[in-house]
Write an enzyme that holds these catalytic residues in place. Structure first.
Site, short mmCIF file in Angstrom:
data_model
loop_
_atom_site.label_atom_id
_atom_site.label_comp_id
_atom_site.label_asym_id
_atom_site.label_seq_id
_atom_site.Cartn_x
_atom_site.Cartn_y
_atom_site.Cartn_z
N LYS A 1 86.57 66.73 25.84
CA LYS A 1 86.48 66.58 24.37
C LYS A 1 87.84 66.60 23.69
CE LYS A 1 81.77 67.91 23.29
NZ LYS A 1 81.24 68.48 24.58
N GLU B 1 81.05 69.57 12.62
CA GLU B 1 79.98 70.49 12.98
C GLU B 1 80.11 70.78 14.46
OE1 GLU B 1 79.43 67.20 12.38
OE2 GLU B 1 79.22 66.76 14.52
N SER C 1 83.13 66.05 33.69
CA SER C 1 83.56 66.15 32.29
C SER C 1 84.10 67.51 31.90
CB SER C 1 82.41 65.76 31.36
OG SER C 1 81.26 66.52 31.65
C1 LIG Z 1 80.00 67.99 25.13
C2 LIG Z 1 80.03 67.80 26.58
C3 LIG Z 1 79.35 66.74 27.21
C4 LIG Z 1 78.48 65.77 26.47
O1 LIG Z 1 79.12 64.96 25.55
P1 LIG Z 1 79.38 63.41 25.78
O2 LIG Z 1 79.82 62.96 24.45
O3 LIG Z 1 78.07 62.79 26.21
O4 LIG Z 1 80.40 63.28 26.83
C5 LIG Z 1 79.49 66.57 28.58
N1 LIG Z 1 80.21 67.43 29.31
C6 LIG Z 1 80.87 68.48 28.76
C7 LIG Z 1 81.64 69.37 29.66
C8 LIG Z 1 80.79 68.70 27.39
O5 LIG Z 1 81.43 69.75 26.85
#
Ligand SMILES: *Cc1c(COP(=O)(O)O)cnc(C)c1O
Length: 411
Positions: free
Chosen positions: A102, A124, A389
């Site tokens: 993010k 938010e 992610s």
């Molecule tokens: C917020 C988050 C997501 C989901 O958000 P996307 O916009 O779909 O990528 C996925 N993995 C992690 C670790 C997150 O914090």
């Protein structure tokens, strides 16, 4: 619509979205009249700045020196060998500063605010992950930061509230309605409407009115550009498949574009939660239909009147009743496959990565790993690149409470 393949994607990034923010029939901008000038200002500024060498060089420096980019690609040898011959690789966004992808778009949004001479970032947050990333960007750039958060989420996500406040952000409780993410979105929009001259709204995923889906994708695309080059350097060829979890869709839009015009299978993985009944999952593309929510047209989980349905996932970052419009478009073209994985499969993948690789993944990312594990067994040979992610430190208390140390989850 006629199905497309990778050969149709050579000029994709130039053509999509169009100048009104549409990816085919999805996207656009559905705003109250008072907010139209504010979004136009952001659109104009972004369209100018994204071509500025100064802006791009500054963002590159930040990524290198502050975020720790490039993040590595890692070969999961033990896990792959356990499953068979197909090799699984991870793009390690869990090693990005703050522990998830993010920050990639939050730093871009913060830099844009700085260029526009704004004093404050507004957003938010649901589980608090976006709030923490944005509070980090605000501290870095010396900007104020207002995070709107439902009262229920504030109580549930105490550690993230502490983090945001330590980073200097103001956490504004939202006390109406169900007191969770949906009300927080409305409150953040209202806050922004009141002070848009001095502030900028920073969305948390590749969703929302134009230009956010495009802007967030552009800021995230560094992930796929790095990963493609790193994978080629490590193995000499491209992966056979690429996959990522999809909530709003920002981490997936980070990796997918780099591979759209390659002969590579691409998979987005949605949360199937406890099953296919309404309220048990958040698999928007799997079960949804066309509709408008939060200022953009996409495929969403809605009732007959068009109201969003209740959603659920073990991974709070994935429980959103819609999905970024670019995913809706890629789904409709058939270029990207969308699959769904249950809570149980995600938890199994969580423990598999812990035990076989020494990596504690976020429950969101565990969905992508779970799908890759199934696909590896089905493919038998070849390779899969997974966008990991984020890291799972935030999830260990919850997982421990429900599943203990995972001794029942041996592969
Ligand atoms: C917020 C988050 C997501 C989901 O958000 P996307 O916009 O779909 O990528 C996925 N993995 C992690 C670790 C997150 O914090």
């Amino acid at each position: 619509m006629e199905k497309k393949n990778y050969r149709d994607f050579d000029n994709y990034l130039k053509e999509y979205p169009d100048n009104k923010g549409y990816f085919g029939e999805y996207g656009g901008s559905y705003l109250p009249p008072e907010l139209i000038p504010a979004f136009k200002e952001i659109t104009d500024a972004y369209e100018t700045i994204c071509h500025s060498a100064q802006f791009i060089n500054e963002l590159r420096r930040i990524r290198r020196e502050f975020q720790g980019r490039p993040t590595p690609v890692y070969h999961c040898e033990r896990l792959s060998n356990k499953l068979g011959k197909c090799q699984i690789y991870l793009k390690r966004e869990d090693l990005n500063h703050t522990g998830a992808h993010k920050l990639n778009h939050c730093m871009g949004e913060g830099l844009l605010a700085k260029y526009l001479g704004k004093k404050k970032l507004i957003a938010e947050t649901g589980a608090g992950q976006h709030g923490v990333a944005l509070a980090t960007a605000a501290a870095y750039f010396g900007l104020e930061c207002d995070i709107y958060m439902g009262e229920i989420d504030i109580a549930k996500q105490a550690p993230n509230v502490t983090r945001m406040r330590m980073l200097g952000a103001r956490v504004i409780p939202v006390t109406h309605g169900l007191k969770t993410l949906k009300e927080a979105v409305d409150a953040a929009f209202e806050g922004y409407m009141r002070e848009y001259k001095d502030s900028i709204y920073c969305i948390g995923s590749a969703v929302g009115p134009h230009p956010f889906p495009k802007m967030v994708r552009d800021f995230q695309m560094v992930v796929g550009i790095e990963a493609r080059e790193q994978f080629l350097e490590m193995t000499g060829i491209l992966p056979d498949a690429v996959c990522a979890c999809v909530g709003g869709g920002s981490n997936a839009m980070g990796v997918f574009p780099a591979f759209l015009s390659d002969p590579v299978e691409i998979y987005g993985v949605e949360p199937l939660g406890k099953g296919s009944d309404v309220g048990d999952n958040a698999a928007s593309l799997t079960f949804g239909s066309k509709g408008i929510l939060h200022g953009f047209e996409s495929i969403m989980l809605r009732d007959e009147a068009g109201e969003p349905l209740p959603v659920y996932s073990i991974a709070s970052g994935l429980d959103y009743p819609s999905v970024g419009p670019e995913h809706a478009y890629l789904f409709s073209t058939g270029r990207v496959n969308y699959e769904a994985v249950t809570d149980e499969e995600a938890v199994r993948a969580f423990f598999a990565l812990c035990r076989y690789e020494g990596i504690i993944p976020a429950l969101e990312s565990s969905h992508a790993v779970a799908f890759a594990m199934k696909l590896a067994q089905k493919m038998g040979t070849g390779s899969i690149l997974v966008n990991l992610s984020g890291r799972g430190d935030k999830d260990i208390d919850y997982v421990f409470e429900k599943y203990g140390y995972g001794d029942d989850f041996q592969l």
